[in-house]
Each structure stands twice: as C-alpha cells, then as structure tokens.
Write an enzyme that holds these catalytic residues in place. Structure first.
Site, short mmCIF file in Angstrom:
data_model
loop_
_atom_site.label_atom_id
_atom_site.label_comp_id
_atom_site.label_asym_id
_atom_site.label_seq_id
_atom_site.Cartn_x
_atom_site.Cartn_y
_atom_site.Cartn_z
N LYS A 28 0.83 -1.20 0.00
CA LYS A 28 0.00 0.00 0.00
C LYS A 28 0.87 1.26 0.00
O LYS A 28 0.65 2.18 -0.79
CB LYS A 28 -0.89 -0.02 1.25
N ARG A 98 -3.48 3.14 8.43
CA ARG A 98 -3.76 1.96 7.61
C ARG A 98 -2.62 0.96 7.66
O ARG A 98 -1.46 1.34 7.58
CB ARG A 98 -3.97 2.38 6.15
N GLY A 107 -8.06 -7.62 4.63
CA GLY A 107 -8.79 -7.52 5.88
C GLY A 107 -8.15 -8.18 7.08
O GLY A 107 -8.74 -8.22 8.15
N MET A 109 -5.55 -7.25 8.66
CA MET A 109 -5.04 -6.30 9.62
C MET A 109 -5.89 -5.04 9.58
O MET A 109 -6.79 -4.91 8.78
CB MET A 109 -3.59 -6.02 9.32
N ARG A 365 -2.84 -1.47 -6.33
CA ARG A 365 -1.97 -2.63 -6.13
C ARG A 365 -2.31 -3.64 -7.21
O ARG A 365 -3.37 -3.58 -7.82
CB ARG A 365 -2.16 -3.22 -4.75
N HIS A 483 -15.02 -9.24 1.37
CA HIS A 483 -13.97 -10.11 1.90
C HIS A 483 -14.05 -11.52 1.31
O HIS A 483 -13.06 -12.07 0.84
CB HIS A 483 -14.10 -10.16 3.42
N SER A 793 16.18 -42.84 -13.26
CA SER A 793 14.96 -42.13 -12.92
C SER A 793 14.96 -41.95 -11.41
O SER A 793 15.04 -42.93 -10.66
CB SER A 793 13.75 -42.93 -13.37
N CYS A 860 10.61 -39.61 -11.31
CA CYS A 860 9.28 -40.19 -11.34
C CYS A 860 8.60 -40.16 -9.99
O CYS A 860 7.51 -40.66 -9.82
CB CYS A 860 9.31 -41.59 -11.91
N TYR A 880 13.61 -35.01 -18.12
CA TYR A 880 12.16 -34.99 -18.03
C TYR A 880 11.70 -35.12 -16.58
O TYR A 880 12.47 -35.54 -15.72
CB TYR A 880 11.53 -36.12 -18.86
P1 ADP Z 1 -7.63 -2.58 3.53
O1 ADP Z 1 -6.22 -2.89 3.34
O2 ADP Z 1 -8.32 -3.53 4.45
O3 ADP Z 1 -8.33 -2.35 2.24
P2 ADP Z 1 -7.42 0.25 3.81
O4 ADP Z 1 -6.30 0.81 4.60
O5 ADP Z 1 -7.22 0.28 2.35
O6 ADP Z 1 -7.70 -1.21 4.33
O7 ADP Z 1 -8.68 1.09 4.25
C1 ADP Z 1 -10.03 0.67 4.31
C2 ADP Z 1 -10.91 1.63 3.58
O8 ADP Z 1 -10.75 2.96 4.07
C3 ADP Z 1 -10.63 1.69 2.11
O9 ADP Z 1 -11.81 1.76 1.40
C4 ADP Z 1 -9.84 2.96 1.95
O10 ADP Z 1 -10.00 3.53 0.68
C5 ADP Z 1 -10.44 3.85 3.02
N1 ADP Z 1 -9.46 4.85 3.46
C6 ADP Z 1 -8.26 4.62 3.97
N2 ADP Z 1 -7.60 5.77 4.22
C7 ADP Z 1 -8.41 6.78 3.83
C8 ADP Z 1 -8.28 8.19 3.80
N3 ADP Z 1 -7.17 8.79 4.21
N4 ADP Z 1 -9.31 8.89 3.33
C9 ADP Z 1 -10.44 8.27 2.91
N5 ADP Z 1 -10.62 6.95 2.90
C10 ADP Z 1 -9.61 6.19 3.35
MG MG Z 2 -7.63 -1.20 0.87
#
Ligand code: ADP
Ligand code: MG
Ligand code: MG
Length: 905
Positions: A28, A98, A107, A109, A365, A483, A793, A860, A880
């Site tokens: 991220k 985040r 999801g 973390m 990503r 999820h 083999s 084999c 092979y």
């Molecule tokens: P995950 O890895 O579980 O997707 P994220 O860190 O991407 O968690 O965040 C969860 C949600 O919150 C996502 O939809 C993301 O776009 C939103 N989000 C995260 N940071 C911000 C921010 N600074 N402003 C607005 N929305 C945010």
């Molecule tokens: Mg996300």
C-alpha cells in the site's frame, strides 16, 4: 552517521519512496508513493516502514527511539500541505491509520479512519465544513473502528461470540434505525448521530472499562500500535500460514490525511479493477457507493452499485452507476485507471474516494485474480504487446493452471434442478457440499472427510480457516469486492456472494429461502460461474480446458519455452490416454505391482509366493505371464511412438498376502492349502521394517524368475506390436539399486531375456535398461552405477525417506509439527528438500554424466508434478519429469517457468 530512516513521506507530487520499495513500505505504501510521484491525486501522508514492525517485536514491543521525532516532522509536512493542524480546535486535520504488508492480506489487519476527532476538534470541523451531520457520522465511525481495533483487538481482549464491542455498537445503531423506521444509515439525522455518539461512549466505557480517548495523539499512536499488534493477531497468523507469508516481513503503517466520501450526495467511495478479476475480460470493473466511507464497500454492509454500464448484470441493472451519476468524474477515474495499468503493466486493484466532486486515489496494487482471469489477462496483455510472452508465462501461477482443471456444474442437471437463490458470481467453477454455518464446523467436518460449503451472512477474516477447508463459500451479503469474494478469488475457490434471498438463522442452523428450508448437513450445489445456488447434489462435469482459447494459447507458449519434457506416471491404458491428452510425452513410471492386485491375478501371485520350490513358482508365474503381457500391450498402444518406462516388481511380497487369521483361513480354503502352511509363510515373510526390507531389485536378485517373467511379458508385448508396426519404446527399470552389482546381475538377466524374445519373434525393438535412483548409496556411487545403466529415474519418494531416515507412512505423526514449528519450511514429501535430497540428486547427476555423457535422466517421484521441484529438476539438468496425469499441464507450465527463470539469471 545519518539517522536511520523509518518514516517515508508522500504528498503534493513528491514522495520519499517509490513503487519499487514494497518490502520496506508494504504494498500500500509503495503504491501511494508511486501514484504521488505520477502526480495522481493522493491525499498526503507518510509510511512507517516494515522494519519498525520487525524491531518492535524484536525489542519487546518497543519502537526505535528515532520513530517519534520522524513521525512528528512528517506530520508537520502533511499539515503544511493541507493547511490544517492535527488536533487543532479551529481547523483540524484528520488522518487514517492503515496497515499494509508486502503482499496484500485482505482484511487481516486493521485500518482506522477519522483519527483526530475529539470533543475539542469537533466544533472546529463543524464550523469549517458547515456539515454537522457529516462530522458526527465520521465520529461514530471512528468510535466503531477504534474501539474494535485498538481498544479491544490490539489489547488482546477476546469477547464471547457476538459480544464484541463492534457488534454491540452496531446493534445500538440498528436499534436506533428501527426505532425511527429508517432503512439506510444515511437517513440518520444530526441529532440521531449525536445521541448515538453519546450512547457509544457509554457502551465503550461499560464494556471495556475505559473511556474512549479524547486526545488526538493518543488516538494516533493507539492506531499505529494496533496495526503492529495486528501483525501477530490470530487472523493474520493463520492467513500467513495458508499463504506461506513469512513472519519476518512485518507490516508497514500508513498515516494519511482523510478525504471524505460521506459529506453528502456529491461524495462517494469505491473499489475497482482495471480488468474483470473474475473473468479476465478487458473491461474496467468496479463498485461504488454514494455518501459513504471506504469501509462500507469492502465490508459489504450495503450492496454496492456498479461503477459503469459495462459492469451491470441483470441483477444490478436498476442501480445507478458512477458513469451515470457523475460522468465527468467517471472519465477522470477511467483515465487514471488506464494510466495505472499501463504504468504497472498489470491489472490493478484501486480504491478511490470522491469528496464534494473531487476525485482522490487511495490505493493501487496488483489485483488478485482467479486462474481463469489470470490466464486470460496474461495472454491478452502479451498479444497487445503490453508485456512479453515470457512475462505472461511467469505471471500465471502454476496453481492457477490447476484451477482450470477443476469441475463445473453439468448444465443438463442444472436445468431440472431446484434453484434456491441467485447471487453474485465471485468465484467460478462448480461445487457440491453439505451446508455448515461456522468456520470451525467447516474445518472440523472437512477434517472428517466431508465436503462442505460454508454459508455466512458475510465472512470476516476470522473465518479464513473455514473458508480454506470448504469446497465453496456462499454469503448472503457483500459485493464482488467483499472479503469473501477477495479471499475466494485468491484461492481460486468457487464462491457466491450477495445472495440476499437467503435468510440465515444461525441459532437454528437453518436457511430459509423462497419458501424452502435448508438445514445444516443438507447438500447444496453452487454454480460460481453464474451465481446460482441449487438444492441437492448436482452432477459436476470434469474441467474442459481444451475449449478455453487463452489456456490453449498460453500452454502453446509454455511448450515453446520449456526444454524439460513431461511424462506421466500411469499403470493403465486409460490413465495413459488421459495423460497423453494433457500433453504427456511418454510414461515415466509404470508400476507393475498394481496389476498383480486384480482379483483374477492375485491368486496366481499368492500361489507363486507360497511355492517353496522354484518349479512351483515358475508354474504360477507362467499363469501370470499372459495377463501381464496383455497389460503392456494396452499401455504401449496408448503411448505408441513415445517411451514407456516400466518398473519391475518393487514391493515386498507380504503385501500380496492377507494378514488376519480369518482372512488367512478363508484363503487357505480357497487355495486348498492347510491354514498352518499359509500362516507359517505369512509369518516368515513378516518384516520389522518392510520399507527397508526384502523389496525392489532384492526380489529380482533372490527370485530372478519373477523379473524374468516380467521382462518376457514386456518384450513379447513389444515385439508383437512391433510386428504390427506400432512404434514401441520400452525402458525397463530396476528399482531400489544401492550397489552396482545389484544392477549388473538384474541387468544381465533382463538383457538375456530381451534378446531371447526378440530372436523368437524375429524382430528388433529399441529397448533400454536403466535404474531408479532412490537410495543414498546409489547417488554416492553413481559413477559406478552409470556404467551399467542406460537411464536414471529419480525415485524421490524413497530417496526422501532414506535420506531423512523416516518412513512416509509414519511421518504424519510429527512432520506437521515440524512444519508448524518452522523446523522444516515445507514437507519434504511435497516439495524436494533441495539442500539434502537435492544435493544427493545433484551428485548422482554429476557423477553419472562423468561416466556417461548422454545418460538420460528424469524423475518419477510425486515431486515431478510440483512446480518448485520441477524447477529444481530443470536446474540440475534432468531431461524430463514424470507426474500423475492431471498434473501434466501444471508440470508443462512449471517447466516453462523454470526455463524462463534460469534465462533471467
Ligand atoms: P484494507 O487494506 O483492508 O483495504 P485500507 O487501509 O485500504 O484497508 O482502508 C479501508 C478503507 O478505508 C478503504 O476503502 C480505503 O479507501 C479507506 N481509506 C483509507 N484511508 C483513507 C483516507 N485517508 N481517506 C479516505 N478513505 C480512506
Ligand atoms: Mg484497501
Ligand atoms: Mg521406490
């Protein structure tokens, strides 16, 4: 000395990091840095590196002392760009905290939004935005996320099922909505939200025994700490185990200024993919919600709307797309998505938020995709010259090839089946299973050998172990980016989400759907390609990859790139034919003993074993001869023109005798021999350690007549077919050779029989005689053995047993613990132990080739169809690999990857 850098800033077109720094910044963080540098609108922020996570755990959960000042100065830069101050009573900056590991863990973390809202900053934000409703909506969201993530989970509190703080707060909100007769969260008024926030504070205080923190710094550091804590949380640990993500990687933390999708109807949020992640089709695909914050889309609280017209299905036709609702914004988004895909040269999974008509990107990503989509995208991208064929081949995982070889629901059966419900097709393919309602049940039932389908309202990261164990996943709520959809897609599992007709009663373990009741343990069938749920157990059709143009194209490329040949392990003409269809280039292992077990033969085999005198044995073997010959005729025909390696008898003879007194009595009656004699023979054949006992070529040395008969059967079959002008290439293989003399004698015997038969038939057949290399001594003395072998083999199953000194059949008691504790990275019976077993293989190859430059070598053992082992075999120069028929395409593909990887080095 320069200070160690733990914090990387991004914002306003400048970033300390870049997209290449995934290991340090997490996926991220790297994506945010890269987008910032590309001048794509990203809210400014900073990333705390994964190194800090590692140090944190190394130093007893303490941060390095440089962290605090570095966070402060990065935060100051963010404040400057935003023109707001974190914690300010006049114009407060809010941030999100985040998580973000090197590879995405959907999801697993935590993320907390709206950090920095306190009784002191709220009035300022209200004045600034003139939108009191929005501010209190943000505040109740902060409380929900923060109490759950920081105050409960990170604090290690494990509430009883259904009594977590988040659920309690959600119930309070539901209660209020019901009371007021609202359907949607967005109907809550300012006063409702204010009251709700107060109520939340009370619930938090009563449940967790602590006040909700009213200090912005405390919130910030609480959020940062929670992300690091969540790296070692149960869910993350169990996901890492399944995905084989090492613990040392750690997670990064991203602190980023908030942009708000929940300020009104001119705002919104969404998730999208640059191509369809379920089918691979090259169309921009996504979901969005007006007036919402990001977590609403991901959590599946509301079923989201399609981003564009192209993404609409019959089930979503009535919903407003972003393309309709905000056309110019959609255009911007579309341009950015195109640019990102081109920049990364791969399908991207993106998050965006619209705040008062302004577009912000929050994530990009490489998107997860199932096998079908992965193959189609790779081929399409190579054809459009976005990537090379080589990259296309490397981009598809061998397991994704496997997915295409999975079954689908028989359309004929589907026509007359009872359709229970429709949902969104999140993971293609067909599945049947018994309904279970909890992840633990899914795991427990599956362990007992039951096929189960996990049915949930929505899944959460706590469910991953059960999702993994289930044949398929069915949820009542959530969209294509929920999820359940995300996780299933990653695993290539059949999955249907958003099946809103299902009324699930967890308590009674029942589903009420369209007037019917489905109970725990009832069979259902999912068609994950169409999103249809059926009652009962429908017929599944085997996979049909040959009708998939992209698969065929990719496999064609694979065959062009690979140098390793792929053969199959097959004991019957049918298996041989199946494998040939899958592209097998011969048989690498045909076991002769399986043929001995057939009802009409086992009698003669037993007669042979019971005969104490040579004459008696010969008589019994003579009866077996025509049957064995018949087998070989069938197999040679199925593999006409290709080599067939036949292994002479390998298992110890006692395997062909029954063992209980009762069975022995019955057999004695049948054979007309006294029970005592049979029993005595059985006892005399007993071995303390059969794996290391009287088996393999040791049988051929002590009872040469057995091998004689087998060679005769092979050569007679070959000669007969040769006369009919069928091209046969028999390779006769002597098993379990440890000493060169063992091979010498059995080889002499083999050659003399083979020559004799050819003379009798007056025909020449190009046969060879080789050996299996499956004992350490054979590897070490390979320079002696090679002189007497036309081919090697590697029998890596036995080689692994003997190198490790462990029996595979007994290893089940402790090997799993070894793998769990990390003593062994992987089960050596699944993937070749390259340092141990592999080193001996290498030695055997080198010593053998020194004596015989063109010694043909293959493998084999079951490892022959496992991608990492295939790569290893390529590296050490085998000619092979041989594997079971259904693994042949995967091996072909892995062989191409092996060749490409070696070239890249
Ligand atoms: P995950 O890895 O579980 O997707 P994220 O860190 O991407 O968690 O965040 C969860 C949600 O919150 C996502 O939809 C993301 O776009 C939103 N989000 C995260 N940071 C911000 C921010 N600074 N402003 C607005 N929305 C945010
Ligand atoms: Mg996300
Ligand atoms: Mg063996």
């Amino acid at each position: 000395m320069a200070l160690k850098k733990y914090v990387y800033f991004f914002g306003s077109g400048k970033a300390d990091g870049s997209g290449k720094m995934k290991n340090l910044l997490g996926g991220k963080g790297a994506g945010l840095a890269e987008m910032t540098s590309l001048k794509i609108p990203v809210p400014p922020g900073f990333t705390i590196t994964t190194e800090v996570c590692t140090l944190y755990y190394k130093n007893n959960r303490k941060y390095p002392k440089e962290l605090n000042p570095q966070v402060d100065s990065a935060l100051a830069r963010v404040e400057k760009i935003m023109g707001k101050k974190f914690g300010s009573a006049e114009d407060p900056l809010l941030v999100s905290v985040r998580s973000g590991a090197r590879s995405s863990m959907p999801g697993m973390m935590e993320t907390v939004l709206n950090v920095g809202l306190t009784t002191k900053t709220i009035p300022g934000l209200v004045r600034k935005t003139q939108n009191e409703r929005f501010v209190y909506d943000a505040y109740r969201r902060l409380m929900m996320m923060y109490s759950d993530v920081v105050m409960e989970k990170a604090a290690g509190i494990e509430p009883a099922e259904g009594e977590g703080i988040r659920q309690q707060l959600e119930h309070a909100m539901e209660r209020m909505k019901k009371e007021k007769g609202y359907k949607n969260d967005t109907e809550l008024s300012v006063d409702d939200l204010k009251r709700l926030c107060e109520e939340f504070k009370g619930i938090i205080r009563r449940t967790l025994g602590k006040e909700f923190p009213d200090d912005p710094r405390e919130q910030l550091w609480g959020g940062i700490g929670a992300v690091f804590q969540s790296w070692m949380g149960k869910r993350a640990v169990s996901y890492r185990k399944i995905e084989k993500i090492p613990e040392e990687w750690g997670t990064a933390v991203n602190v980023q200024s908030m942009v708000f999708g929940n300020t009104g109807e001119n705002s919104g949020t969404g998730v999208a993919f640059t191509r369809n992640p379920a089918t691979g089709e090259n169309v921009f695909f996504g979901e969005w919600l007006p007036n919402a914050q990001g977590e609403d889309v991901v959590a599946g609280i509301r079923t989201p709307n399609p981003v564009n017209e192209a993404g609409k299905t019959d089930d979503t036709r009535h919903l407003p797309s972003l393309e309709e609702a905000m056309p110019s914004l959609y255009k911007q988004l579309f341009a950015i998505e195109k640019r990102l895909e081109k920049h990364y040269q791969d399908m991207q999974d993106i998050e965006f938020t619209i705040e008062d008509g302004r577009l912000w990107m929050l994530q990009t990503r490489v998107g997860k995709r199932n096998g079908q989509a992965a193959i189609r995208m790779a081929v399409d991208m190579a054809k459009s010259k976005l990537i090379t064929k080589g990259i296309a081949l490397l981009r598809v995982k061998p397991e994704q090839i496997d997915e295409l070889l999975h079954p689908s629901v028989d359309p004929a059966a589907e026509k007359s089946a009872v359709e229970l419900a429709k949902g969104l097709p999140a993971g293609p393919g067909g599945a049947i299973g018994k309904v279970v309602f909890t992840a633990d049940d899914a795991e427990g039932w599956a362990r007992k050998g039951e096929k189960v389908i996990l049915v949930r309202n929505e899944t959460s990261p706590e469910d991953v172990h059960g999702m993994h164990a289930a044949e398929a996943i069915l949820t009542a709520r959530g969209g294509m980016t929920s999820h359940a959809a995300l996780v299933a897609r990653g695993w290539g599992k059949c999955c249907i989400v958003g099946c809103s007709e299902l009324a699930i009663n967890l308590h009674k373990k029942e589903i009420h759907v369209n007037g019917r009741v489905v109970r725990e343990g009832d069979w259902i069938t999912l068609n994950g390609t169409k999103g249809r749920v059926y009652e009962g157990k429908l017929k599944l059709l085997p996979a049909d990859p040959e009708h998939n143009q992209w698969y065929k194209e990719l496999m064609k490329w694979a065959d062009q790139f690979r140098t390793l040949k792929v053969r199959t392990n097959a004991d019957t003409p049918n298996d041989a034919a199946v494998a040939r269809n899958f592209g097998a280039q011969g048989i690498g292992l045909c076991r002769t003993e399986h043929m001995f077990f057939d009802a009409d033969r086992i009698r003669s085999v037993r007669e042979m074993i019971l005969s104490d005198a040579l004459e008696g044995r010969r008589k019994a073997l003579a009866k077996l001869l025509p049957m064995q010959k018949g087998d070989f005729v069938g197999i040679f025909k199925a593999m006409a023109g290709l080599p067939v390696t036949i292994r002479l008898l390998d298992p110890p003879l006692h395997e062909f005798l029954p063992h209980t007194d009762q069975e022995l009595t019955e057999l004695a009656g049948e054979m007309g021999v006294p029970f005592e004699r049979l029993n005595a023979k059985n006892k005399s054949l007993h071995e303390f350690n059969p794996m290391l006992g009287h088996r393999g070529c040791r049988l051929g040395v002590t009872y040469p007549e057995i091998y004689e008969m087998q060679v005769q059967a092979i050569m007679e079959a070959a000669c007969e077919l040769a006369k009919e002008r069928v091209k046969v290439i028999p390779e006769i293989m002597i098993p379990l050779v440890g000493h060169v003399k063992e091979l010498e004698t059995t080889r002499d015997l083999t050659v003399s029989v083979a020559e004799r038969i050819q003379k009798e038939y007056k025909v020449k057949v190009p046969y060879t005689v080789g050996t299996m290399i499956e004992l350490p001594r054979a590897c070490v003395t390979s320079d002696e053995i090679a002189a007497h072998a036309d081919f090697y083999s590697f029998g890596t199953n036995d080689l692994t047993q003997t190198v490790y000194g462990l029996s595979r059949d007994d290893a089940g008691r402790f090997l799993p613990t070894y793998v769990e504790n990390g003593i062994l990275k992987e089960d050596p019976f699944i993937t070749i132990d390259q340092e141990g077993v592999g080193a001996l293989m290498r030695m055997a190859v080198e010593k053998g080739r020194k004596v015989k430059k063109n010694l043909k070598m293959g493998i084999c053992g079951e490892h022959g169809g496992e991608p990492k082992s295939v790569e290893f075999c390529h590296k050490i120069g085998l000619e092979y690999v041989s594997c079971s028929p259904f693994r042949v395409p995967i091996a072909r593909f892995a062989a191409a990857q092996a060749a490409l990887k070696k070239k890249a080095k």
